[in-house]
Design a protein around this motif. Structure first.
Motif, short mmCIF file in Angstrom:
data_model
loop_
_atom_site.label_atom_id
_atom_site.label_comp_id
_atom_site.label_asym_id
_atom_site.label_seq_id
_atom_site.Cartn_x
_atom_site.Cartn_y
_atom_site.Cartn_z
N ALA A 141 0.83 -1.21 0.00
CA ALA A 141 0.00 0.00 0.00
C ALA A 141 0.86 1.26 0.00
CB ALA A 141 -0.92 -0.01 1.21
N ALA A 142 1.95 1.24 0.76
CA ALA A 142 2.80 2.42 0.84
C ALA A 142 3.44 2.75 -0.50
CB ALA A 142 3.89 2.21 1.89
N VAL A 143 3.79 1.74 -1.28
CA VAL A 143 4.38 1.98 -2.59
C VAL A 143 3.43 2.77 -3.48
CG1 VAL A 143 5.02 0.81 -4.75
CG2 VAL A 143 5.99 0.03 -2.58
N VAL A 144 2.14 2.51 -3.35
CA VAL A 144 1.14 3.22 -4.15
C VAL A 144 0.86 4.61 -3.60
CG1 VAL A 144 -1.23 3.14 -5.02
CG2 VAL A 144 0.09 1.03 -4.83
N GLU A 145 0.85 4.73 -2.27
CA GLU A 145 0.37 5.98 -1.66
C GLU A 145 1.47 6.99 -1.34
OE1 GLU A 145 -2.70 6.69 -1.49
OE2 GLU A 145 -3.54 4.72 -1.97
N ALA A 146 2.70 6.53 -1.08
CA ALA A 146 3.79 7.44 -0.72
C ALA A 146 4.63 7.78 -1.95
CB ALA A 146 4.67 6.81 0.36
N GLU A 147 5.39 8.85 -1.83
CA GLU A 147 6.23 9.28 -2.94
C GLU A 147 7.29 8.24 -3.28
OE1 GLU A 147 9.48 12.76 -3.33
OE2 GLU A 147 7.44 13.48 -2.99
N SER A 148 7.91 7.67 -2.27
CA SER A 148 8.89 6.61 -2.46
C SER A 148 8.97 5.78 -1.20
CB SER A 148 10.28 7.20 -2.79
OG SER A 148 10.76 7.98 -1.71
N VAL A 149 9.39 4.54 -1.34
CA VAL A 149 9.46 3.61 -0.20
C VAL A 149 10.80 2.88 -0.24
CG1 VAL A 149 8.46 1.60 0.94
CG2 VAL A 149 6.97 3.28 -0.19
N ASP A 150 11.49 2.92 0.88
CA ASP A 150 12.70 2.12 1.06
C ASP A 150 12.40 1.05 2.09
OD1 ASP A 150 14.40 3.73 -0.65
OD2 ASP A 150 14.35 5.25 0.93
N ALA A 151 12.59 -0.20 1.73
CA ALA A 151 12.31 -1.31 2.63
C ALA A 151 13.55 -1.68 3.43
CB ALA A 151 11.80 -2.52 1.85
N LEU A 152 13.38 -1.79 4.75
CA LEU A 152 14.47 -2.19 5.65
C LEU A 152 14.10 -3.54 6.26
CD1 LEU A 152 14.98 1.26 7.43
CD2 LEU A 152 16.22 0.35 5.45
N VAL A 153 14.89 -4.54 5.95
CA VAL A 153 14.62 -5.91 6.40
C VAL A 153 15.64 -6.28 7.46
CG1 VAL A 153 14.38 -8.31 5.68
CG2 VAL A 153 13.77 -6.47 4.09
N ILE A 154 15.16 -6.52 8.68
CA ILE A 154 16.05 -6.87 9.78
C ILE A 154 16.19 -8.39 9.88
CG2 ILE A 154 16.49 -6.67 12.26
CD1 ILE A 154 16.54 -4.01 10.73
N ASP A 155 17.42 -8.87 9.83
CA ASP A 155 17.72 -10.29 10.03
C ASP A 155 18.25 -10.45 11.45
OD1 ASP A 155 18.46 -12.92 10.01
OD2 ASP A 155 19.98 -12.73 8.44
N HIS A 156 17.41 -11.00 12.33
CA HIS A 156 17.82 -11.18 13.73
C HIS A 156 18.78 -12.35 13.91
CE1 HIS A 156 13.89 -9.07 13.99
NE2 HIS A 156 14.44 -8.46 15.01
N ARG A 157 18.87 -13.20 12.92
CA ARG A 157 19.77 -14.37 12.93
C ARG A 157 19.49 -15.28 14.13
NH1 ARG A 157 25.57 -11.57 11.76
NH2 ARG A 157 24.90 -10.35 13.58
N LEU A 158 18.21 -15.43 14.45
CA LEU A 158 17.83 -16.28 15.58
C LEU A 158 17.33 -17.66 15.12
CD1 LEU A 158 15.91 -13.65 17.75
CD2 LEU A 158 18.19 -14.59 18.17
N GLN A 159 17.12 -17.81 13.83
CA GLN A 159 16.61 -19.07 13.31
C GLN A 159 17.45 -19.50 12.11
OE1 GLN A 159 12.40 -18.73 12.39
NE2 GLN A 159 12.13 -17.21 13.99
#
Length: 323
Positions: free
Chosen positions: A46-64
């Motif tokens: 939804a944000a990609v459509v509604e906001a000017e631009s979107v940067d995705a931040l993916v956190i890898d907790h390295r717990l699994q």
């Protein structure tokens, strides 16, 4: 940018994001904390459509085992949805306060470092809000603990607090993206999981439905009331200030709800850490139930000293004390 179908779920999530952006005057780009789960995927779409631009931040907790592959898939999904950029940030999770709390601290610290000045949108839903209110109610720390999560507490934004979890899952199905099913989200050793899978369903059954929405409404009402009380408490704090100390006489004549809020704000500004209701009430008793008792250690000290609130010559003081 992927063209989204105009289904009920897609339109509901888009409206929520659009309303949030308008209410908080966020007209430029945003970052989205993307886990790969249904809630954050729906938010990203939804944000990609509604906001000017979107940067995705993916956190890898390295717990699994395999967490790196899950993170890489989330990046691919983000780019497929039309994000301007997407990247994985690996974090080291400590052990203080339990795994859930440690992972949360590591995640938020990493997001804050990587957001490049942008607000960060989080995929918390109405269901998450209801769970948060119940957890706060169990702590018994007053209205503040059951206010739930704020829609915006810079830099953190939560556009989906009025959207049910089932809607985000439906959006993913409508759009054709497969969310990652985190095994931690069904592990009964976590309190929040038991609230989600046992307590809330039972409350819905016993009370005839609508419990999650009612809890979320209660949180919103308490947050509105709390904002007014905070303003009045700030005025009291200004009136009671005697340098860095507070006037006992001024505090003692104030209503308890305002006095405790003022004391809390004063303690936090003075460096108090991990402040609990027990700490706050003990300091409040220095004002209202003075029997010659000693000071109250409120955390935030150093290895060789403690931060102590005390009553001295008609004033409430906050000083470092050896020992």
């Amino acid at each position: 940018m992927r063209r989204l179908p105009e289904t009920g779920a897609v339109l509901e999530v888009r409206r929520a994001v659009r309303s949030w952006l308008a209410e908080y005057s966020v007209g430029g780009g945003v970052a989205v904390a993307l886990s790969g789960g249904a809630d954050s995927l729906a938010l990203t779409a939804a944000a990609v459509v509604e906001a000017e631009s979107v940067d995705a931040l993916v956190i890898d907790h390295r717990l699994q085992a395999g967490s790196g592959a899950v993170a890489a898939e989330a990046v691919a999904q983000a780019l497929g949805l039309g994000c301007r950029s997407a990247r994985v940030i690996a974090v080291a999770v400590g052990s203080d306060g339990g795994m859930e709390a440690a992972a949360r601290r590591a995640r938020y610290a990493a997001l804050d470092s990587a957001r490049a000045g942008l607000p960060v949108l989080l995929g918390h839903t109405l269901d998450d809000q209801a769970e948060t209110v119940l957890l706060g109610l169990a702590r018994g720390s007053g209205g503040r603990s059951i206010q739930g999560m704020a829609a915006y507490a810079a830099p953190w934004g939560r556009p989906l607090l009025g959207v049910r979890r089932e809607v985000t899952r439906q959006l993913c199905a409508d759009v054709g993206v497969a969310p990652h099913e985190d095994p931690h989200n069904s592990a009964p050793e976590f309190t929040r999981v038991r609230l989600r899978t046992e307590v809330l369903p039972l409350l819905e059954e016993v009370l005839g439905g609508g419990v999650a929405a009612a809890l979320a409404r209660t949180a919103e009402q308490l947050r509105e009331d709390g904002a007014v009380l905070d303003v009045l408490a700030s005025e009291l704090l200004h009136t009671a200030a005697v340098g860095a100390d507070l006037s006992i006489e001024t505090l003692a004549t104030a209503p308890p709800a305002l006095r405790r809020r003022a004391i809390r704000a004063w303690l936090l500004a003075g460096g108090a850490k991990a402040l609990t209701d027990k700490h706050l009430r003990a300091v409040d008793e220095l004002v209202t139930a003075w029997r010659g008792q000693g000071g109250v250690a409120v955390g935030g000290g150093r290895p060789d000293s403690r931060l102590v609130a005390a009553r001295e010559h008609g004033r409430l003081t906050l000083r470092m004390s050896d020992g």
